[in-house]
Each structure stands twice: as structure tokens, then as C-alpha cells.
Design a protein around this motif. Structure first.
Motif, PDB file in Angstrom:
ATOM      1  N   ASN A  70       1.123  -0.828   0.273  1.00 40.56           N
ATOM      2  CA  ASN A  70      -0.171   0.032  -0.331  1.00 40.56           C
ATOM      3  C   ASN A  70       0.878   1.246  -0.525  1.00 40.56           C
ATOM      4  O   ASN A  70       1.791   1.602   0.354  1.00 40.56           O
ATOM      5  N   PRO A  71       0.354   2.206  -0.502  1.00 37.64           N
ATOM      6  CA  PRO A  71       1.301   3.431  -0.618  1.00 37.64           C
ATOM      7  C   PRO A  71       1.527   4.362   0.921  1.00 37.64           C
ATOM      8  O   PRO A  71       1.257   3.891   1.898  1.00 37.64           O
ATOM      9  N   PRO A  72       2.385   4.906   0.750  1.00 34.00           N
ATOM     10  CA  PRO A  72       2.785   5.521   2.793  1.00 34.00           C
ATOM     11  C   PRO A  72       2.070   6.932   2.199  1.00 34.00           C
ATOM     12  O   PRO A  72       0.853   7.115   2.108  1.00 34.00           O
ATOM     13  N   PHE A  73       2.057   6.823   3.752  1.00 41.76           N
ATOM     14  CA  PHE A  73       1.087   7.796   4.461  1.00 41.76           C
ATOM     15  C   PHE A  73       1.933   9.056   5.088  1.00 41.76           C
ATOM     16  O   PHE A  73       3.169   8.394   5.473  1.00 41.76           O
ATOM     17  N   GLY A  74       1.634  10.099   5.287  1.00 41.57           N
ATOM     18  CA  GLY A  74       2.553  11.229   5.863  1.00 41.57           C
ATOM     19  C   GLY A  74       3.797  11.633   4.991  1.00 41.57           C
ATOM     20  O   GLY A  74       3.482  12.227   4.385  1.00 41.57           O
ATOM     21  N   TYR A  75       4.601  11.278   5.211  1.00 43.22           N
ATOM     22  CA  TYR A  75       5.639  11.622   4.084  1.00 43.22           C
ATOM     23  C   TYR A  75       5.838  10.500   2.963  1.00 43.22           C
ATOM     24  O   TYR A  75       6.012   9.551   2.875  1.00 43.22           O
ATOM     25  N   MET A  76       5.360  11.317   1.636  1.00 47.41           N
ATOM     26  CA  MET A  76       4.774  11.001   0.527  1.00 47.41           C
ATOM     27  C   MET A  76       5.739  10.752  -0.369  1.00 47.41           C
ATOM     28  O   MET A  76       5.772   9.070  -1.070  1.00 47.41           O
ATOM     29  N   ASP A  77       7.562  10.608  -0.657  1.00 46.35           N
ATOM     30  CA  ASP A  77       8.433  10.391  -1.055  1.00 46.35           C
ATOM     31  C   ASP A  77       8.850   9.096  -1.445  1.00 46.35           C
ATOM     32  O   ASP A  77       9.980   9.551  -0.245  1.00 46.35           O
ATOM     33  N   GLN A  78       8.495   8.220  -0.861  1.00 47.12           N
ATOM     34  CA  GLN A  78       8.847   6.875  -0.752  1.00 47.12           C
ATOM     35  C   GLN A  78       8.470   5.997  -1.616  1.00 47.12           C
ATOM     36  O   GLN A  78       7.364   6.091  -1.799  1.00 47.12           O
ATOM     37  N   GLU A  79       8.689   4.211  -1.404  1.00 50.85           N
ATOM     38  CA  GLU A  79       8.402   3.623  -1.709  1.00 50.85           C
ATOM     39  C   GLU A  79       6.948   3.134  -0.711  1.00 50.85           C
ATOM     40  O   GLU A  79       7.332   3.345   0.159  1.00 50.85           O
ATOM     41  N   ASP A  80       6.166   1.920  -1.541  1.00 47.08           N
ATOM     42  CA  ASP A  80       4.966   1.629  -0.857  1.00 47.08           C
ATOM     43  C   ASP A  80       5.542   1.041   0.338  1.00 47.08           C
ATOM     44  O   ASP A  80       6.523   1.053  -0.213  1.00 47.08           O
ATOM     45  N   PHE A  81       4.021   0.815   1.162  1.00 46.86           N
ATOM     46  CA  PHE A  81       5.410  -0.155   1.940  1.00 46.86           C
ATOM     47  C   PHE A  81       4.432  -1.345   1.953  1.00 46.86           C
ATOM     48  O   PHE A  81       3.871  -1.795   0.723  1.00 46.86           O
ATOM     49  N   TYR A  82       4.458  -2.185   2.283  1.00 49.58           N
ATOM     50  CA  TYR A  82       4.543  -3.578   2.555  1.00 49.58           C
ATOM     51  C   TYR A  82       3.723  -4.253   4.117  1.00 49.58           C
ATOM     52  O   TYR A  82       4.891  -3.621   5.266  1.00 49.58           O
ATOM     53  N   ASN A  83       3.152  -3.977   4.750  1.00 49.22           N
ATOM     54  CA  ASN A  83       2.336  -4.388   5.820  1.00 49.22           C
ATOM     55  C   ASN A  83       1.064  -5.754   6.178  1.00 49.22           C
ATOM     56  O   ASN A  83       0.686  -6.405   5.065  1.00 49.22           O
ATOM     57  N   ALA A  84       1.290  -6.141   6.873  1.00 48.81           N
ATOM     58  CA  ALA A  84       0.693  -7.598   7.539  1.00 48.81           C
ATOM     59  C   ALA A  84       0.383  -7.513   9.572  1.00 48.81           C
ATOM     60  O   ALA A  84       0.696  -6.323   9.809  1.00 48.81           O
ATOM     61  N   LEU A  85      -0.478  -8.480   9.863  1.00 47.93           N
ATOM     62  CA  LEU A  85      -1.133  -8.666  10.698  1.00 47.93           C
ATOM     63  C   LEU A  85      -0.635  -9.633  11.682  1.00 47.93           C
ATOM     64  O   LEU A  85      -0.515 -11.386  10.432  1.00 47.93           O
ATOM     65  N   ILE A  86       0.193 -10.015  12.516  1.00 51.42           N
ATOM     66  CA  ILE A  86       0.179 -11.203  13.086  1.00 51.42           C
ATOM     67  C   ILE A  86      -1.077 -10.811  15.044  1.00 51.42           C
ATOM     68  O   ILE A  86      -0.013 -10.565  15.608  1.00 51.42           O
ATOM     69  N   ARG A  87      -1.216 -12.414  14.512  1.00 57.34           N
ATOM     70  CA  ARG A  87      -1.423 -12.647  15.976  1.00 57.34           C
ATOM     71  C   ARG A  87      -1.219 -13.416  17.047  1.00 57.34           C
ATOM     72  O   ARG A  87      -1.012 -14.770  16.029  1.00 57.34           O
ATOM     73  N   ILE A  88      -0.827 -13.665  18.072  1.00 55.59           N
ATOM     74  CA  ILE A  88       0.524 -14.044  18.785  1.00 55.59           C
ATOM     75  C   ILE A  88      -1.090 -14.229  20.179  1.00 55.59           C
ATOM     76  O   ILE A  88      -1.402 -13.640  20.520  1.00 55.59           O
ATOM     77  N   GLU A  89      -0.110 -15.436  20.687  1.00 58.98           N
ATOM     78  CA  GLU A  89      -0.247 -15.867  22.358  1.00 58.98           C
ATOM     79  C   GLU A  89       0.553 -14.984  23.030  1.00 58.98           C
ATOM     80  O   GLU A  89       1.474 -15.473  22.523  1.00 58.98           O
ATOM     81  N   THR A  90       0.928 -14.731  24.064  1.00 64.19           N
ATOM     82  CA  THR A  90       1.517 -14.644  24.571  1.00 64.19           C
ATOM     83  C   THR A  90       1.935 -14.961  26.161  1.00 64.19           C
ATOM     84  O   THR A  90       0.698 -14.697  27.106  1.00 64.19           O
ATOM     85  N   ASP A  91       2.759 -15.336  27.318  1.00 62.91           N
ATOM     86  CA  ASP A  91       2.786 -14.581  28.541  1.00 62.91           C
ATOM     87  C   ASP A  91       3.286 -13.012  29.241  1.00 62.91           C
ATOM     88  O   ASP A  91       2.747 -13.249  29.886  1.00 62.91           O
ATOM     89  N   LEU A  92       3.357 -12.280  28.137  1.00 62.62           N
ATOM     90  CA  LEU A  92       4.315 -11.171  27.897  1.00 62.62           C
ATOM     91  C   LEU A  92       3.239  -9.954  28.095  1.00 62.62           C
ATOM     92  O   LEU A  92       2.366 -10.241  27.881  1.00 62.62           O
ATOM     93  N   THR A  93       3.295  -9.073  29.732  1.00 66.55           N
ATOM     94  CA  THR A  93       2.552  -8.225  30.335  1.00 66.55           C
ATOM     95  C   THR A  93       2.573  -6.988  28.434  1.00 66.55           C
ATOM     96  O   THR A  93       3.566  -7.587  27.581  1.00 66.55           O
ATOM     97  N   PRO A  94       1.372  -6.173  28.436  1.00 63.32           N
ATOM     98  CA  PRO A  94       1.612  -5.799  27.424  1.00 63.32           C
ATOM     99  C   PRO A  94       3.357  -5.025  27.579  1.00 63.32           C
ATOM    100  O   PRO A  94       3.968  -4.213  26.309  1.00 63.32           O
ATOM    101  N   LYS A  95       3.954  -3.958  28.557  1.00 66.16           N
ATOM    102  CA  LYS A  95       4.978  -3.070  28.719  1.00 66.16           C
ATOM    103  C   LYS A  95       5.909  -4.123  28.128  1.00 66.16           C
ATOM    104  O   LYS A  95       7.466  -3.578  27.460  1.00 66.16           O
TER     105      LYS A  95
END
Length: 163
Positions: A70-95
Motif C-alpha cells: 500500500n502507499p505510504p502516508f505522512g511522508y509521501m516521497d518514498q516506496e510503497d509499504f508492505y504490511n501484515a498482521l500477526i495474531r499471537i498468544e503470549t505470557d508477556l505483559t503489554p510493556k
């Protein structure tokens, strides 16, 4: 790699472990990570990240989305971005999860030159359970996630996560 055009700006890529669905449930806390980048071979880097996280004792990958180009946002003079989501399970706290993903970014050569600029790898916590956190180091849910194609389009492909 299979590519599917969504509209004039966005394209979905089906490659390697994107998408992926695990049927194993460890009964831990669930979080959604957003990953992105636009420097170098990002798709290959995402595959390496999957392997790295999959071997980690700190997180269990439940599901991944396809990769969105997908196209960038904010600073537009750059290559398109690749993005994905990863759903995980963890025992780690948010921080603790935030500290962990910052170390992972560094291990993968994270370079963020300036705000909204090009980057090798960016990992964000989009959701963590149903928690809301807002302090100087961490905001959950991730601000403006509901306005970004880089989250909304991959989210629509996840089978184990209600949109």
C-alpha cells in the motif's frame, strides 16, 4: 507468490506464511502485532520474522494475514509499504511485549530515519486483549488503527479474529 489487486492503491500478496493459521491454542493472552516496512526485500524479511517468532518461547503465532502492499502516508516521497498482521498468544505483559518487539526490530536491522519515513521493519502492538493503555511509551489500541488500510485490509482476512 499470488497477487490480488484490491483497488488502484492496494494489492494483497499471498506468500509463504502470509496467511497462516495455527489450530493450537495455548490459552495465553492474545495480542495483534502490525508489521511493516519498505526498505529492501520486505517480503523475505517478513518470512524470516515469522521463523524467528515461531521459534521464540515468548510468543506463539496463532495467525497471520496476507501481506498488503500500500502507499505510504505522512511522508509521501518514498516506496510503497508492505504490511501484515500477526495474531499471537503470549505470557508477556503489554510493556514486556513492547520491550521484546523493540529488541526484535533491532535484531532485524531496524532503521527508521524519521517519522513516517522509510523503514526496514516496524512492529507495532495494535491490540492486546481488550486492554486500553495510554502512557508516554505505549498506547493500546494503536492510535488511528481504525483509519488505516494497513490494518483494516489485513484484518478483514483473518479467520480467527472478529472484525
Amino acid at each position: 507468490m499470488l497477487r490480488k489487486s484490491i483497488d488502484q492503491d492496494n494489492e494483497v500478496l499471498f506468500a509463504g506464511h502470509y496467511p497462516y493459521l495455527s489450530h493450537q491454542n495455548l490459552g495465553k493472552r492474545e495480542a495483534m502485532l502490525g508489521i511493516g516496512g519498505n526498505i529492501g526485500d520486505v517480503v523475505r524479511r517478513f518470512e524470516h520474522l515469522f521463523t524467528f517468532l515461531n521459534r521464540s518461547a515468548l510468543v506463539h503465532i496463532k495467525e497471520t494475514s496476507p501481506i498488503l502492499k500500500n502507499p505510504p502516508f505522512g511522508y509521501m516521497d518514498q516506496e510503497d509499504f508492505y504490511n501484515a498482521l500477526i495474531r499471537i498468544e503470549t505470557d508477556l505483559t503489554p510493556k514486556a511485549l513492547l520491550r521484546y518487539i523493540l529488541k526484535v526490530e533491532k535484531r532485524f536491522g531496524r532503521k527508521r530515519l524519521f517519522k513516517d519515513g522509510p523503514r526496514t521493519l516496524d512492529i507495532d502492538i495494535i491490540f492486546y486483549e481488550n486492554m486500553s493503555i495510554n502512557d508516554e511509551k505505549l498506547t493500546i489500541p494503536h492510535p488511528h488503527w481504525f483509519e488505516r488500510d494497513s490494518v483494516l485490509i489485513p484484518l478483514a482476512y483473518l479467520k480467527g479474529y472478529p472484525v
